[in-house]
Motif scaffolding. Structure first.
Motif, PDB file in Angstrom:
ATOM      1  N   VAL A  64       6.334  -7.010  -3.639  1.00  0.00           N
ATOM      2  CA  VAL A  64       5.739  -7.486  -1.856  1.00  0.00           C
ATOM      3  C   VAL A  64       6.355  -6.653  -1.064  1.00  0.00           C
ATOM      4  CG1 VAL A  64       6.076  -9.476  -0.641  1.00  0.00           C
ATOM      5  CG2 VAL A  64       6.304  -9.060  -3.300  1.00  0.00           C
ATOM      6  N   ALA A  65       5.861  -6.304   0.099  1.00  0.00           N
ATOM      7  CA  ALA A  65       5.509  -6.021   1.307  1.00  0.00           C
ATOM      8  C   ALA A  65       7.206  -4.361   1.045  1.00  0.00           C
ATOM      9  CB  ALA A  65       6.845  -6.114   2.054  1.00  0.00           C
ATOM     10  N   PRO A  66       6.458  -3.520   0.017  1.00  0.00           N
ATOM     11  CA  PRO A  66       7.561  -1.783   0.192  1.00  0.00           C
ATOM     12  C   PRO A  66       7.981  -1.420   1.219  1.00  0.00           C
ATOM     13  CG  PRO A  66       5.181  -1.482  -0.767  1.00  0.00           C
ATOM     14  CD  PRO A  66       5.577  -2.811   0.006  1.00  0.00           C
ATOM     15  N   SER A 116       0.512  -3.802 -12.359  1.00  0.00           N
ATOM     16  CA  SER A 116       1.301  -4.480 -10.849  1.00  0.00           C
ATOM     17  C   SER A 116      -0.064  -4.803  -9.776  1.00  0.00           C
ATOM     18  CB  SER A 116       2.201  -3.374 -10.438  1.00  0.00           C
ATOM     19  OG  SER A 116       1.534  -1.986 -10.036  1.00  0.00           O
ATOM     20  N   ILE A 117       0.990  -5.418  -9.143  1.00  0.00           N
ATOM     21  CA  ILE A 117      -0.083  -5.263  -7.780  1.00  0.00           C
ATOM     22  C   ILE A 117       0.913  -5.499  -6.794  1.00  0.00           C
ATOM     23  CG2 ILE A 117      -0.486  -8.135  -6.661  1.00  0.00           C
ATOM     24  CD1 ILE A 117      -1.475  -9.200  -9.398  1.00  0.00           C
ATOM     25  N   LEU A 118       0.347  -4.995  -5.717  1.00  0.00           N
ATOM     26  CA  LEU A 118       1.207  -4.810  -4.553  1.00  0.00           C
ATOM     27  C   LEU A 118       0.698  -5.436  -3.033  1.00  0.00           C
ATOM     28  CD1 LEU A 118       2.404  -1.373  -2.977  1.00  0.00           C
ATOM     29  CD2 LEU A 118       1.156  -2.719  -1.150  1.00  0.00           C
ATOM     30  N   VAL A 119       1.651  -6.258  -2.705  1.00  0.00           N
ATOM     31  CA  VAL A 119       1.253  -6.594  -1.791  1.00  0.00           C
ATOM     32  C   VAL A 119       1.455  -6.252  -0.368  1.00  0.00           C
ATOM     33  CG1 VAL A 119       1.707  -9.455  -0.279  1.00  0.00           C
ATOM     34  CG2 VAL A 119       1.541  -8.988  -3.272  1.00  0.00           C
ATOM     35  N   SER A 168       1.774  -6.786   4.450  1.00  0.00           N
ATOM     36  CA  SER A 168       1.545  -7.571   5.449  1.00  0.00           C
ATOM     37  C   SER A 168       0.848  -5.997   6.616  1.00  0.00           C
ATOM     38  CB  SER A 168       2.521  -7.896   6.432  1.00  0.00           C
ATOM     39  OG  SER A 168       2.359  -8.480   7.499  1.00  0.00           O
ATOM     40  N   ARG A 169      -0.258  -6.675   6.803  1.00  0.00           N
ATOM     41  CA  ARG A 169      -0.923  -6.248   8.349  1.00  0.00           C
ATOM     42  C   ARG A 169       0.689  -5.486   9.997  1.00  0.00           C
ATOM     43  NH1 ARG A 169      -6.177  -5.079   8.618  1.00  0.00           N
ATOM     44  NH2 ARG A 169      -7.319  -5.429   6.541  1.00  0.00           N
ATOM     45  N   ASP A 170       1.345  -6.340  10.334  1.00  0.00           N
ATOM     46  CA  ASP A 170       2.174  -6.219  11.270  1.00  0.00           C
ATOM     47  C   ASP A 170       3.336  -6.035  10.515  1.00  0.00           C
ATOM     48  OD1 ASP A 170       2.688  -8.343  10.115  1.00  0.00           O
ATOM     49  OD2 ASP A 170       2.933  -9.323  12.124  1.00  0.00           O
ATOM     50  N   ASP A 171       4.132  -5.009   9.142  1.00  0.00           N
ATOM     51  CA  ASP A 171       5.560  -5.716   8.682  1.00  0.00           C
ATOM     52  C   ASP A 171       5.694  -3.424   9.308  1.00  0.00           C
ATOM     53  OD1 ASP A 171       7.370  -4.413   7.506  1.00  0.00           O
ATOM     54  OD2 ASP A 171       6.355  -4.701   5.186  1.00  0.00           O
ATOM     55  N   PRO A 172       7.724  -4.078  10.438  1.00  0.00           N
ATOM     56  CA  PRO A 172       7.923  -3.085  10.641  1.00  0.00           C
ATOM     57  C   PRO A 172       8.515  -2.123  10.353  1.00  0.00           C
ATOM     58  CG  PRO A 172       9.610  -4.944  10.702  1.00  0.00           C
ATOM     59  CD  PRO A 172       8.125  -5.264   9.854  1.00  0.00           C
ATOM     60  N   TYR A 173       8.095  -1.348   8.802  1.00  0.00           N
ATOM     61  CA  TYR A 173       8.761  -0.834   7.825  1.00  0.00           C
ATOM     62  C   TYR A 173       7.832   0.006   7.250  1.00  0.00           C
ATOM     63  CZ  TYR A 173      13.114  -3.607   8.945  1.00  0.00           C
ATOM     64  OH  TYR A 173      13.849  -4.642   9.665  1.00  0.00           O
ATOM     65  N   ILE A 174       6.272  -0.492   7.188  1.00  0.00           N
ATOM     66  CA  ILE A 174       6.095   0.611   6.851  1.00  0.00           C
ATOM     67  C   ILE A 174       4.292   0.171   7.760  1.00  0.00           C
ATOM     68  CG2 ILE A 174       4.946  -1.291   4.951  1.00  0.00           C
ATOM     69  CD1 ILE A 174       4.254   1.295   2.800  1.00  0.00           C
ATOM     70  N   PHE A 175       3.218   1.097   7.900  1.00  0.00           N
ATOM     71  CA  PHE A 175       1.716   1.207   8.626  1.00  0.00           C
ATOM     72  C   PHE A 175       1.103   0.524   6.631  1.00  0.00           C
ATOM     73  CE2 PHE A 175       3.492   4.687  11.236  1.00  0.00           C
ATOM     74  CZ  PHE A 175       3.016   3.383  11.982  1.00  0.00           C
ATOM     75  N   PHE A 176       0.030  -0.410   7.330  1.00  0.00           N
ATOM     76  CA  PHE A 176      -0.867  -0.802   6.270  1.00  0.00           C
ATOM     77  C   PHE A 176      -1.071  -0.168   5.684  1.00  0.00           C
ATOM     78  CE2 PHE A 176      -4.608  -2.667   5.001  1.00  0.00           C
ATOM     79  CZ  PHE A 176      -3.749  -4.144   3.890  1.00  0.00           C
ATOM     80  N   GLU A 177      -1.783   1.007   6.002  1.00  0.00           N
ATOM     81  CA  GLU A 177      -2.949   2.118   5.326  1.00  0.00           C
ATOM     82  C   GLU A 177      -1.446   2.935   4.106  1.00  0.00           C
ATOM     83  OE1 GLU A 177      -2.656   1.420   8.730  1.00  0.00           O
ATOM     84  OE2 GLU A 177      -4.793   0.724   8.733  1.00  0.00           O
ATOM     85  N   ALA A 188       0.906   1.657   2.824  1.00  0.00           N
ATOM     86  CA  ALA A 188       0.877   0.618   1.921  1.00  0.00           C
ATOM     87  C   ALA A 188      -0.046   0.417   0.842  1.00  0.00           C
ATOM     88  CB  ALA A 188       1.327  -0.897   2.294  1.00  0.00           C
ATOM     89  N   HIS A 189      -1.678   1.067   0.993  1.00  0.00           N
ATOM     90  CA  HIS A 189      -2.212   0.862   0.232  1.00  0.00           C
ATOM     91  C   HIS A 189      -2.209   2.094  -0.104  1.00  0.00           C
ATOM     92  CE1 HIS A 189      -6.854   1.398  -0.651  1.00  0.00           C
ATOM     93  NE2 HIS A 189      -6.637   0.456  -1.185  1.00  0.00           N
ATOM     94  N   SER A 190      -2.072   3.217   1.011  1.00  0.00           N
ATOM     95  CA  SER A 190      -1.870   5.020  -0.758  1.00  0.00           C
ATOM     96  C   SER A 190      -0.497   4.352  -1.701  1.00  0.00           C
ATOM     97  CB  SER A 190      -1.349   5.387   0.413  1.00  0.00           C
ATOM     98  OG  SER A 190      -2.327   5.890   1.519  1.00  0.00           O
ATOM     99  N   MET A 191       0.347   3.540  -1.364  1.00  0.00           N
ATOM    100  CA  MET A 191       1.285   3.705  -2.079  1.00  0.00           C
ATOM    101  C   MET A 191       0.690   2.933  -3.455  1.00  0.00           C
ATOM    102  SD  MET A 191       5.106   2.488  -0.939  1.00  0.00           S
ATOM    103  CE  MET A 191       5.820   3.436   0.542  1.00  0.00           C
ATOM    104  N   GLY A 192      -0.149   1.720  -3.631  1.00  0.00           N
ATOM    105  CA  GLY A 192      -0.264   1.188  -4.384  1.00  0.00           C
ATOM    106  C   GLY A 192      -1.583   1.847  -4.991  1.00  0.00           C
ATOM    107  N   LYS A 193      -2.022   2.807  -4.102  1.00  0.00           N
ATOM    108  CA  LYS A 193      -3.510   3.879  -5.307  1.00  0.00           C
ATOM    109  C   LYS A 193      -1.722   5.004  -5.784  1.00  0.00           C
ATOM    110  CE  LYS A 193      -6.965   4.574  -2.292  1.00  0.00           C
ATOM    111  NZ  LYS A 193      -8.047   4.801  -1.520  1.00  0.00           N
ATOM    112  N   TYR A 194      -1.258   5.118  -5.307  1.00  0.00           N
ATOM    113  CA  TYR A 194      -0.402   6.575  -6.210  1.00  0.00           C
ATOM    114  C   TYR A 194       0.329   5.411  -8.151  1.00  0.00           C
ATOM    115  CZ  TYR A 194       0.632   8.320  -2.238  1.00  0.00           C
ATOM    116  OH  TYR A 194       0.932   9.536  -1.062  1.00  0.00           O
ATOM    117  N   TRP A 195       0.758   4.214  -7.595  1.00  0.00           N
ATOM    118  CA  TRP A 195       0.960   3.272  -8.785  1.00  0.00           C
ATOM    119  C   TRP A 195       0.353   2.899  -9.464  1.00  0.00           C
ATOM    120  CZ3 TRP A 195       5.425   0.597  -4.658  1.00  0.00           C
ATOM    121  CH2 TRP A 195       6.103   1.598  -3.829  1.00  0.00           C
ATOM    122  N   GLY A 196      -1.072   3.051  -9.265  1.00  0.00           N
ATOM    123  CA  GLY A 196      -1.831   2.308  -9.955  1.00  0.00           C
ATOM    124  C   GLY A 196      -2.020   0.258  -9.830  1.00  0.00           C
ATOM    125  N   SER A 197      -1.285   0.414  -8.813  1.00  0.00           N
ATOM    126  CA  SER A 197      -1.464  -1.313  -8.139  1.00  0.00           C
ATOM    127  C   SER A 197      -3.303  -1.656  -7.732  1.00  0.00           C
ATOM    128  CB  SER A 197      -0.157  -1.372  -7.485  1.00  0.00           C
ATOM    129  OG  SER A 197       0.653  -0.657  -7.575  1.00  0.00           O
TER     130      SER A 197
END
Length: 222
Positions: free
Chosen positions: A104-106, A133-136, A138-147, A149-158
Motif C-alpha cells: 500500500v502506497a509505496p 501481490s496487490i499494489l494499492v 492513490s492518485r494524490d499520494d505526495p510521495y509518488i506519481f500515480f503512473e 506506482a503503476h510501473s512498480m506494480g509491473k516490475y513486481w508482477g503485482s
C-alpha cells in the motif's frame, strides 16, 4: 500437524504488518487491523525514524522465519520497498513461506528530491516478487506519481488497484479500519488457502473470508 489437522503449509496465514518511516501510530489502518482482526502482528523493524535498508530487510527476514506456516505481508509506504528488497534478495520458492503481499502506497525512492533517510532504499528493485501481490496506489499520494506506482506494480508482477484520492493512505487519510483494504487482504488469504487445499485434497473446502466481510466495488488494473 495440529489438532485441527493442519500441517505447517495448510494453517491459516499469519499476517505480518510492515510499517514505513516513523512506524504506524494510532488511527492508522495497520494499527487498527492489529487490534481488531486477530490474525495480524507487527514486524519491529527498529530505527523507525532513521531506517536502514539492510537492517530492515534482515529484521523482516527474521520475523518471517519465526513463523511455522504461511505468511502474508501487509506493508505500507517504505515497508513496501522493504518487502520488495526482501523478495529480490531471498530465494524462496514461489509462494512459500510468504504466500502473498498487500503493498500500500509505496514511495518513490528514486526521485531526485527523495529525502536521504529513505533514499538509501533505492534504487527500487525491478525483479518480480516470489509471491502473489496487490499494489494499492492513490492518485494524490505526495510521495509518488500515480503512473510511477503503476510501473512498480509491473516490475513486481503485482495486481494494481486504483484507490482514488486517499493521500498517502495513512492515518491522515481517515480510513479507520479501511474495509476496502481488508477485502483485498482477505482475497490474498483466500487465494493462499485455496492453493493449499488444492495441494492437499484431503482438506475440507474453505469458505472465503471475503464473502463473510462482503464485497466492495473497486477499480482494478491488471
Amino acid at each position: 500437524m495440529d489438532r485441527f489437522g493442519h500441517t505447517s503449509r495448510t494453517r491459516p496465514p499469519v499476517v505480518l504488518t510492515v510499517p514505513g518511516l516513523n512506524n504506524s501510530g494510532p488511527g492508522h489502518w495497520q494499527t487498527n487491523w492489529e487490534t481488531t482482526r486477530g490474525d495480524c502482528e507487527r514486524v519491529d523493524l527498529g530505527r523507525w525514524s532513521s531506517p536502514n535498508r539492510n537492517a530492515w530487510v534482515t529484521r523482516l527476514d527474521a520475523a518471517i522465519r519465526e513463523i511455522d506456516g504461511p505468511v502474508i505481508l501487509a506493508a505500507h509506504s517504505l515497508g513496501c520497498i522493504t518487502v520488495a528488497w526482501w523478495g529480490a534478495l531471498q530465494s524462496q520458492a514461489y509462494g512459500w513461506p510468504v504466500t502473498g503481499a498487500l503493498l500500500v502506497a509505496p514511495p518513490d525512492c528514486d526521485r531526485v528530491e527523495t529525502p536521504d533517510m529513505i533514499g538509501n532504499f533505492g534504487p527500487v528493485p525491478r525483479s518480480q516478487l516470489p509471491f502473489p501481490s496487490i499494489l494499492v496506489a492513490s492518485r494524490d499520494d505526495p510521495y509518488i506519481f500515480f503512473e510511477r506506482a503503476h510501473s512498480m506494480g509491473k516490475y513486481w508482477g503485482s495486481q494494481f488497484v486504483d484507490a482514488g484520492y486517499c493521500g498517502h493512505i495513512n492515518a491522515d487519510s481517515g480510513l479507520g479500519d479501511w474495509q476496502f483494504g481488508q477485502s483485498l487482504l482477505d482475497r490474498l488469504i483466500d487465494d493462499a488457502q485455496t492453493r493449499a487445499a488444492s495441494a492437499d485434497p484431503g482438506l475440507p473446502a474453505i469458505r472465503p473470508t471475503a464473502a463473510r466481510r462482503g464485497t466492495q466495488e473497486m477499480h482494478v488494473q491488471g
